[in-house]
Design an enzyme around this catalytic site. Structure first.
Site, short mmCIF file in Angstrom:
data_model
loop_
_atom_site.label_atom_id
_atom_site.label_comp_id
_atom_site.label_asym_id
_atom_site.label_seq_id
_atom_site.Cartn_x
_atom_site.Cartn_y
_atom_site.Cartn_z
N CYS A 178 1.72 -4.54 0.29
CA CYS A 178 2.45 -4.53 1.55
C CYS A 178 1.77 -5.53 2.47
O CYS A 178 0.88 -6.27 2.05
CB CYS A 178 2.49 -3.13 2.16
SG CYS A 178 0.85 -2.42 2.46
N THR A 179 2.15 -5.57 3.72
CA THR A 179 1.66 -6.61 4.63
C THR A 179 0.15 -6.54 4.84
O THR A 179 -0.56 -7.53 4.67
CB THR A 179 2.36 -6.52 5.99
OG1 THR A 179 3.77 -6.49 5.78
CG2 THR A 179 2.00 -7.71 6.86
#
Length: 312
Positions: A178-179
């Site tokens: 994810c980010t």
């Protein structure tokens, strides 16, 4: 020459039974250090993205080090020329990233962390199922080569997607990203609870990978969506070319902004024929206030953001 603004994405899963009492001291520490942005506090930990001067960010990190529970809070930095946030907030939440499944606790159980330098080798293994845990509008901007896109609108949809599409008996090795690392950390805890045996996640998320892995070795394709006014960053963590539609919050490319359906702050090719008139009217009014604020050199007015995220 003006010093760059430091943007720090940070989080930590840690038991904070007194998280409510931490709100005011943390807010004061942010104000004392000239920090803008939003931090979330919950019993399961802390999460958010903030920005400020180099001295300001260092001052906030020094404040965290006064509390042994927060001394090693995970944080990633990038830089920009203008302040990407307009306010300073600390919010109390049930979860620092909302999965909506009871008893999922990364403080008790979590997958195997993979350092950015080792990530390429892992995802090159044909037996590894690579899942992007982010939402559809983020994946559309950029993702890792070979990653599966769940096409979720929110992180709450992730458990249902996993149950409908994957089987622990068949999918022995799963890698997620994810980010900033927080969503896949919680997702890994959930998947272990569902019986998946080997679950890996990218330590520090995409942002740490972009920071540490040379561009000539990258398996990343595209830009990375970020939850501030920069909208996206490139592999070198410089600000990308995307803007954001303030009506639907979808990132809009240069080509999108040349469309007949694009009106700054009001509509874009992704939403021009789908948003209710009440939302559209609110967007028009918000854009009007933005333009007035700019003309008068006043702070940017805030409006409703249907995708306001707690990702770090």
């Amino acid at each position: 020459m003006t010093d760059k603004i430091v943007v720090a994405a940070l989080y930590k899963f840690v038991s904070l039974t007194d998280y409510q009492a931490l709100r005011e001291p943390l807010l004061q520490a942010m104000l004392d250090n000239g920090i803008k942005g939003t931090l979330l506090l919950a019993e399961e930990g802390i999460n958010g993205t903030v920005s400020g001067s180099r001295a300001g960010i260092d001052g906030l990190l020094a404040w965290f080090r006064l509390d042994p529970r927060l001394a090693d809070v995970d944080h990633k930095e990038s830089y920009c020329d203008e302040q990407p946030f307009y306010r300073t907030k600390v919010k109390l939440k049930k979860e620092i990233v909302t999965l909506g499944v009871p008893d999922v606790d990364p403080n008790q159980r979590v997958g195997t962390y993979v350092e950015p330098k080792d990530w390429n080798d892992l995802i090159s293994d044909p037996e590894v199922l690579l899942i992007d845990t982010r939402n559809d509008y983020e994946v559309a901007i950029g993702t890792f080569e070979g990653a599966v896109d769940p096409k979720t609108k929110s992180f709450r949809e992730f458990p249902e997607y996993i149950q409908a599409n994957f089987d622990p008996a068949r999918h022995k090795k799963v890698a997620m990203f994810c980010t900033g690392g927080i969503r896949c950390e919680k997702a890994s805890s959930y998947m272990l609870g569902q019986g998946f045996e080997e679950v890996f996640h990218l330590k520090g998320g995409i942002l740490k990978y972009l920071e540490e892995v040379p561009q000539e070795q990258t398996r990343w394709r595209g830009d990375c969506f970020v939850f501030d006014n920069r909208v996206t960053v490139r592999h070198d963590l410089s600000e990308g070319d995307y803007d954001q539609c303030h009506a639907c919050r979808t990132p809009v490319s240069v080509a999108d902004r040349e469309s007949e359906f694009y009106t700054p702050g009001v509509s874009c090719p992704h939403c021009w024929d789908s948003l209710p008139e009440k939302t559209r009217a609110g967007a028009r009014e918000r854009q009007k206030q933005i333009e007035l604020a700019k003309a008068r050199n006043l702070p940017h007015p805030l409006g409703y953001n249907p995708r306001q995220s707690s990702e770090a």
